[in-house]
Design a protein around this motif. Structure first.
Motif, PDB file in Angstrom:
ATOM      1  N   UNK A 174       0.837  -1.199   0.000  1.00 51.55           N
ATOM      2  CA  UNK A 174       0.000   0.000   0.000  1.00 51.55           C
ATOM      3  C   UNK A 174       0.873   1.250   0.000  1.00 51.55           C
ATOM      4  N   UNK A 175       1.879   1.267   0.844  1.00 51.91           N
ATOM      5  CA  UNK A 175       2.748   2.429   0.965  1.00 51.91           C
ATOM      6  C   UNK A 175       3.480   2.701  -0.352  1.00 51.91           C
ATOM      7  N   UNK A 176       3.981   1.637  -1.003  1.00 52.05           N
ATOM      8  CA  UNK A 176       4.716   1.785  -2.265  1.00 52.05           C
ATOM      9  C   UNK A 176       3.781   2.271  -3.378  1.00 52.05           C
ATOM     10  N   UNK A 177       2.633   1.611  -3.512  1.00 50.96           N
ATOM     11  CA  UNK A 177       1.715   1.955  -4.603  1.00 50.96           C
ATOM     12  C   UNK A 177       1.099   3.334  -4.402  1.00 50.96           C
ATOM     13  N   UNK A 178       0.952   3.730  -3.151  1.00 52.42           N
ATOM     14  CA  UNK A 178       0.438   5.072  -2.871  1.00 52.42           C
ATOM     15  C   UNK A 178       1.401   6.126  -3.416  1.00 52.42           C
ATOM     16  N   UNK A 179       2.704   5.925  -3.199  1.00 53.92           N
ATOM     17  CA  UNK A 179       3.703   6.866  -3.693  1.00 53.92           C
ATOM     18  C   UNK A 179       3.665   6.939  -5.225  1.00 53.92           C
ATOM     19  N   UNK A 185       1.476   7.735 -11.802  1.00 51.66           N
ATOM     20  CA  UNK A 185       2.012   6.619 -12.587  1.00 51.66           C
ATOM     21  C   UNK A 185       0.977   5.499 -12.670  1.00 51.66           C
ATOM     22  N   UNK A 186       0.584   5.150 -13.879  1.00 52.92           N
ATOM     23  CA  UNK A 186      -0.374   4.073 -14.109  1.00 52.92           C
ATOM     24  C   UNK A 186       0.372   2.745 -14.161  1.00 52.92           C
ATOM     25  N   UNK A 187      -0.106   1.762 -13.413  1.00 52.72           N
ATOM     26  CA  UNK A 187       0.493   0.432 -13.407  1.00 52.72           C
ATOM     27  C   UNK A 187      -0.281  -0.464 -14.365  1.00 52.72           C
ATOM     28  N   UNK A 206       8.829   5.074 -16.887  1.00 52.91           N
ATOM     29  CA  UNK A 206       9.748   4.187 -16.176  1.00 52.91           C
ATOM     30  C   UNK A 206      10.771   4.948 -15.341  1.00 52.91           C
ATOM     31  N   UNK A 207      11.294   6.052 -15.854  1.00 51.94           N
ATOM     32  CA  UNK A 207      12.287   6.815 -15.090  1.00 51.94           C
ATOM     33  C   UNK A 207      11.686   7.392 -13.813  1.00 51.94           C
ATOM     34  N   UNK A 211      12.601   6.313  -9.897  1.00 45.84           N
ATOM     35  CA  UNK A 211      13.011   7.300  -8.903  1.00 45.84           C
ATOM     36  C   UNK A 211      12.157   7.205  -7.643  1.00 45.84           C
ATOM     37  N   UNK A 212      10.838   7.030  -7.829  1.00 44.03           N
ATOM     38  CA  UNK A 212       9.940   6.922  -6.682  1.00 44.03           C
ATOM     39  C   UNK A 212      10.321   5.735  -5.812  1.00 44.03           C
ATOM     40  N   UNK A 213      10.554   4.582  -6.437  1.00 47.99           N
ATOM     41  CA  UNK A 213      10.884   3.374  -5.684  1.00 47.99           C
ATOM     42  C   UNK A 213      12.256   3.506  -5.026  1.00 47.99           C
ATOM     43  N   UNK A 214      13.204   4.034  -5.747  1.00 49.39           N
ATOM     44  CA  UNK A 214      14.559   4.224  -5.180  1.00 49.39           C
ATOM     45  C   UNK A 214      14.517   5.155  -3.971  1.00 49.39           C
TER      46      UNK A 214
END
Length: 219
Positions: A174-179, A185-187, A206-207, A211-214
């Motif tokens: 939830x925390x990751x997908x919320x960001x 960003x559409x998954x 993708x870039x 960045x969000x995940x990193x």
């Protein structure tokens, strides 16, 4: 009889973005309490003082702060390797009596190709295949005759290695997908195993998604 605290908690938890903002302490509790008051009073069946709602929000925010900052952050700081693959194609086929056998033949054909990305998932009514564009012609060949309902090209995958604690800490995904949602960003697809997950996004995103995940390690 419903208590003020329980009704306030239900109200906040029903609004994901509000829930996260409250946990980060970026909301004026007095202003939020004023907005919430009519609905909270309706739920508990009596007139309330604004201070009672503020106190409930304060207690809830402290509880959420503990859950997120001390549990989820511990997992996020230990995120491992992040791998990006592209270009990819995404296919969706209707389930049939023959599609599993055909998909198996496709997998056998590409099994020795170590540089090819491939993942497949089977739902109740659909089968999904995400594969490197370089071998997409093999999908056309081996799944010929199957009913394809969707195909998307020019995609990329981001695969994230998670620490083993991810299986016992609620709210990680939830925390990751919320960001990611905050960044618009559409998954296209989400694929997961026990200790890693993969998202499929348009090449143009993708870039930003990487960045969000990193940056989650620094939350």
């Amino acid at each position: 009889m419903k208590t003020v605290s329980s009704v306030v908690e239900d109200y906040i938890k029903a609004k994901p973005f509000l829930l996260s903002s409250l946990s980060q302490g970026i909301i004026n509790l007095t202003s939020l309490a004023r907005i919430m008051m009519p609905e909270i009073e309706s739920q508990v069946g009596k007139d309330l003082k604004q201070g009672a709602i503020v106190m409930s929000l304060k207690r809830l925010s402290e509880e959420l702060d503990f859950k997120i900052n001390y549990k989820i952050n511990k997992v996020l700081k230990n995120i491992g390797e992040i791998t990006v693959r592209s270009p990819l194609n995404d296919y969706t086929f209707m389930i049939s009596d023959t599609i599993l056998e055909k998909n198996t033949k496709l997998l056998q054909e590409i099994n020795h190709l170590t540089d090819v990305f491939y993942t497949s998932s089977r739902g109740v009514n659909e089968t999904n295949i995400v594969i490197s564009s370089s071998v997409s012609h093999l999908v056309d060949h081996y799944l010929n005759g199957e009913k394809m309902t969707h195909k998307t090209e020019n995609l990329s995958s981001i695969t994230v290695k998670l620490p083993v604690e991810n299986t016992v800490v609620p709210g990680i995904y939830y925390f990751i997908f919320q960001r990611l949602a905050w960044e618009g960003i559409v998954l296209n697809e989400v694929i997961s195993t026990t200790n890693e997950f993969t998202i499929i996004v348009n090449d143009e995103n993708v870039d930003k998604a990487f960045r969000v995940i990193k940056d989650l390690k620094n939350v």
